[in-house]
Design a protein around this motif. Structure first.
Motif, PDB file in Angstrom:
ATOM      1  N   THR A 272      36.596  15.628  46.662  1.00  0.00           N
ATOM      2  CA  THR A 272      37.685  16.154  47.037  1.00  0.00           C
ATOM      3  C   THR A 272      36.834  17.520  47.148  1.00  0.00           C
ATOM      4  N   VAL A 273      37.003  18.853  46.408  1.00  0.00           N
ATOM      5  CA  VAL A 273      36.798  19.737  46.231  1.00  0.00           C
ATOM      6  C   VAL A 273      35.109  20.053  46.831  1.00  0.00           C
ATOM      7  N   PHE A 274      34.678  19.218  47.117  1.00  0.00           N
ATOM      8  CA  PHE A 274      32.955  19.513  48.019  1.00  0.00           C
ATOM      9  C   PHE A 274      33.273  19.373  49.503  1.00  0.00           C
ATOM     10  N   SER A 275      34.931  18.102  49.753  1.00  0.00           N
ATOM     11  CA  SER A 275      35.011  17.874  51.527  1.00  0.00           C
ATOM     12  C   SER A 275      35.455  18.972  51.779  1.00  0.00           C
ATOM     13  N   PHE A 276      36.363  19.853  50.648  1.00  0.00           N
ATOM     14  CA  PHE A 276      37.046  20.950  51.095  1.00  0.00           C
ATOM     15  C   PHE A 276      36.780  21.666  51.589  1.00  0.00           C
ATOM     16  N   ALA A 277      35.657  22.448  50.648  1.00  0.00           N
ATOM     17  CA  ALA A 277      34.749  23.215  51.296  1.00  0.00           C
ATOM     18  C   ALA A 277      33.838  22.693  52.622  1.00  0.00           C
ATOM     19  N   ALA A 278      33.792  21.871  52.792  1.00  0.00           N
ATOM     20  CA  ALA A 278      32.942  20.965  54.079  1.00  0.00           C
ATOM     21  C   ALA A 278      33.747  21.664  55.282  1.00  0.00           C
ATOM     22  N   ALA A 279      34.809  20.683  54.854  1.00  0.00           N
ATOM     23  CA  ALA A 279      36.069  21.021  55.978  1.00  0.00           C
ATOM     24  C   ALA A 279      36.063  22.500  56.770  1.00  0.00           C
ATOM     25  N   THR A 280      36.262  22.983  55.707  1.00  0.00           N
ATOM     26  CA  THR A 280      36.791  24.686  55.655  1.00  0.00           C
ATOM     27  C   THR A 280      35.647  25.667  56.738  1.00  0.00           C
ATOM     28  N   PHE A 281      34.728  25.076  56.474  1.00  0.00           N
ATOM     29  CA  PHE A 281      33.247  25.368  57.013  1.00  0.00           C
ATOM     30  C   PHE A 281      33.685  25.171  57.949  1.00  0.00           C
ATOM     31  N   ALA A 282      33.458  24.046  58.221  1.00  0.00           N
ATOM     32  CA  ALA A 282      33.663  23.103  59.605  1.00  0.00           C
ATOM     33  C   ALA A 282      34.156  23.717  60.794  1.00  0.00           C
ATOM     34  N   LYS A 317      18.480   8.403  38.680  1.00  0.00           N
ATOM     35  CA  LYS A 317      19.275   8.955  37.818  1.00  0.00           C
ATOM     36  C   LYS A 317      20.228   9.125  38.351  1.00  0.00           C
ATOM     37  N   PHE A 318      21.304   9.279  37.467  1.00  0.00           N
ATOM     38  CA  PHE A 318      22.903   8.860  37.372  1.00  0.00           C
ATOM     39  C   PHE A 318      23.287  10.296  38.153  1.00  0.00           C
ATOM     40  N   TRP A 319      22.268  11.270  37.115  1.00  0.00           N
ATOM     41  CA  TRP A 319      22.890  12.729  37.719  1.00  0.00           C
ATOM     42  C   TRP A 319      22.722  13.024  39.083  1.00  0.00           C
ATOM     43  N   PHE A 320      21.363  12.232  39.939  1.00  0.00           N
ATOM     44  CA  PHE A 320      20.898  12.238  41.270  1.00  0.00           C
ATOM     45  C   PHE A 320      21.962  11.848  42.147  1.00  0.00           C
ATOM     46  N   ALA A 321      22.352  10.661  41.753  1.00  0.00           N
ATOM     47  CA  ALA A 321      23.453   9.946  42.409  1.00  0.00           C
ATOM     48  C   ALA A 321      24.232  10.844  43.081  1.00  0.00           C
ATOM     49  N   LEU A 322      24.582  11.356  41.772  1.00  0.00           N
ATOM     50  CA  LEU A 322      26.383  12.426  41.876  1.00  0.00           C
ATOM     51  C   LEU A 322      25.637  13.138  42.992  1.00  0.00           C
ATOM     52  N   GLY A 323      24.604  13.926  42.992  1.00  0.00           N
ATOM     53  CA  GLY A 323      24.196  14.744  44.118  1.00  0.00           C
ATOM     54  C   GLY A 323      24.784  13.895  45.253  1.00  0.00           C
ATOM     55  N   SER A 324      23.582  12.810  45.357  1.00  0.00           N
ATOM     56  CA  SER A 324      23.728  12.030  47.097  1.00  0.00           C
ATOM     57  C   SER A 324      24.673  11.847  47.699  1.00  0.00           C
ATOM     58  N   PHE A 325      25.389  11.321  46.120  1.00  0.00           N
ATOM     59  CA  PHE A 325      27.287  10.937  46.797  1.00  0.00           C
ATOM     60  C   PHE A 325      28.198  11.735  47.230  1.00  0.00           C
ATOM     61  N   LEU A 326      28.253  13.236  46.624  1.00  0.00           N
ATOM     62  CA  LEU A 326      28.882  14.599  47.025  1.00  0.00           C
ATOM     63  C   LEU A 326      28.167  14.949  48.533  1.00  0.00           C
ATOM     64  N   VAL A 327      26.908  14.551  48.538  1.00  0.00           N
ATOM     65  CA  VAL A 327      26.854  15.183  50.204  1.00  0.00           C
ATOM     66  C   VAL A 327      26.897  13.979  51.283  1.00  0.00           C
ATOM     67  N   LEU A 328      26.880  12.872  50.620  1.00  0.00           N
ATOM     68  CA  LEU A 328      27.454  11.629  51.950  1.00  0.00           C
ATOM     69  C   LEU A 328      28.940  12.266  52.438  1.00  0.00           C
ATOM     70  N   SER A 329      29.409  12.810  50.840  1.00  0.00           N
ATOM     71  CA  SER A 329      31.726  12.619  51.319  1.00  0.00           C
ATOM     72  C   SER A 329      31.490  14.205  52.413  1.00  0.00           C
ATOM     73  N   MET A 330      30.333  14.983  51.913  1.00  0.00           N
ATOM     74  CA  MET A 330      30.674  16.018  52.358  1.00  0.00           C
ATOM     75  C   MET A 330      30.884  15.956  54.530  1.00  0.00           C
ATOM     76  N   ILE A 331      29.331  14.868  54.660  1.00  0.00           N
ATOM     77  CA  ILE A 331      29.589  14.720  56.009  1.00  0.00           C
ATOM     78  C   ILE A 331      29.904  13.409  56.433  1.00  0.00           C
ATOM     79  N   ARG A 332      30.647  12.575  55.592  1.00  0.00           N
ATOM     80  CA  ARG A 332      31.986  11.607  56.412  1.00  0.00           C
ATOM     81  C   ARG A 332      33.140  12.541  56.750  1.00  0.00           C
TER      82      ARG A 332
END
Length: 413
Positions: A272-282, A317-332
């Motif tokens: 949500t935090v990363f997506s808020f930043a992405a929405a603001t930028f977009a 790796k768990f942390w790589f999964a977290l990173g890719s998940f966050l990028v996916l969330s911003m894209i969506r």
């Protein structure tokens, strides 16, 4: 109250309710009810099959009888469905023959009926009320505010699920019912023209036929509908399995001794935090009134989604999964308001809800057919395999967007 404000209140309330329910729903399904990957996808299939059957008729109702009454009906029915879904464990205790899986399936079917009343109607209502030249900015603004409400809903979901795993559904359903009361009082419909000169059934058939003609007359829209079939399968696989992937494919970090519900909540908070930043930028950099610019951005977003979905499926790796998940969330977060803008700017007003419902119907068909396939792959092999298949299903969508850019035309010519 202005229509745009009512729309924002409606969408933020729905976002809060949905975040309250869906942040920890996988923990409820997997740990509370004991569902396997195939059962998770079959639940989604029941929902999408219902949408497939009911989507176009309810879209025609919205275009002939009014978008307001369609939205009110849909939110009310969905609220009841969510309360039922949260009450399934209690019903199972009272009636042992009524299994947990059957109870959730019934609730999702009822929810599907409600979803079809809202699908297309809410967007068609606000587009008519404020004009299609303003909807792009409103959608992006709504998406931006929704991230804040999503964050609050995540916190609420984690707290409620720590008390009882089914409690988020019950509270979320109640929020839906309270929203209906607010909309009855504040939601007005000033620009919808109901044609009383014709019998409603005859007019409904004419509205449906016009929607079919519009779709058949647009090469790009026909191609998009074909791509939506595959996109439905891809989105269903990810939406239903990402939490199960986190819970079953990785060893969750042991520091602080956090529960599975809390970890899922943390994933959602960060998204949500990363997506808020992405929405603001977009909202600042994308000219949503420029159709060619929008479809170009959509093509890059869907390409990024395919890549990151496969990364999410393959990393160990768990942390790589977290990173890719966050990028996916911003894209969506950026993708869906732009996609809605692109469609609505190119669809005639008097059949807008019908055409949007038809598009949603093909999406539901894709999810109905593709969902069990993706689920079966996960049950036969691994959830990673399911997520890879979901990424492959998205490739035709990219082809359609690139074709739309090359043709430089509108959806409806």
């Amino acid at each position: 109250m202005r229509a745009s404000r009512v729309y924002l209140i409606m969408m933020t309330t729905l976002t809060f309710a949905n975040a309250t329910m869906f942040t920890t729903y996988a923990v409820y399904y997997v740990n509370g009810l004991g569902f396997n990957p195939l059962e998770l996808l079959l639940i989604g299939t029941a929902l999408e099959l219902t949408i497939l059957v009911c989507e176009t008729p309810t879209g025609v109702i919205a275009d002939t009888r009014g978008r307001r009454i369609s939205v009110l009906t849909g939110i009310f029915v969905i609220g009841l469905a969510f309360i039922l879904e949260g009450s399934v464990p209690y019903i199972h205790l009272m009636f042992g023959s009524f299994t947990l899986f059957a109870g959730v399936m019934v609730a999702e079917v009822i929810r599907g009926v409600g979803e079809t009343f809202i699908s297309g109607a809410g967007v068609a209502w606000i587009t008519d009320e404020i004009g299609d030249h303003l909807i792009g900015d409103l959608f992006l603004k709504s998406n931006q505010i929704n991230q804040v409400m999503n964050l609050l809903g995540i916190v609420c979901s984690v707290i409620l699920s720590s008390i009882a795993l089914n409690l988020p559904y019950i509270i979320g359903g109640m929020i839906y019912l309270l929203l209906v009361i607010f909309l009855i009082l504040k939601m007005k419909e000033t620009n919808f023209k109901k044609q009383k000169s014709q019998p409603s059934v005859k007019h409904a058939i004419q509205t449906f036929r016009h929607g079919v003609r519009v779709i058949r007359g647009s090469t790009i829209l026909l191609a998009l509908i074909g791509a939506v079939l595959f996109a439905g399968a891809g989105s269903e696989g990810y939406d239903r399995l990402w939490e199960a992937h986190i819970l079953t494919s990785f060893q969750l970090p042991e520091f602080l001794e956090l529960s599975a519900s809390v970890w899922i909540g943390l994933f959602s908070v960060l998204a949500t935090v990363f997506s808020f930043a992405a929405a603001t930028f977009a909202r600042k950099v994308i000219d949503s009134s420029n159709g060619q610019r929008v479809v170009t951005v959509l093509s890059w977003l869907i390409a990024g989604k395919i890549i990151m979905l496969m990364v999410f499926a393959l990393v160990e790796k768990f942390w790589f999964a977290l990173g890719s998940f966050l990028v996916l969330s911003m894209i969506r977060t950026i993708y869906y308001p732009l996609y809605s803008t692109w469609l609505n700017q190119n669809i005639p007003s008097h059949s807008r809800a019908t055409i949007l419902s038809m598009v949603s119907q093909f999406d539901a068909f894709g999810q109905t057919i593709g969902g069990p396939v993706v689920g079966a792959i996960g049950t036969r092999f691994t959830i990673r395999s399911s997520l890879l298949a979901a990424g492959v299903f998205l490739l035709p969508v990219l082809v359609v967007y690139r074709r739309a850019i090359a043709r430089k035309d509108r959806l409806t010519e």
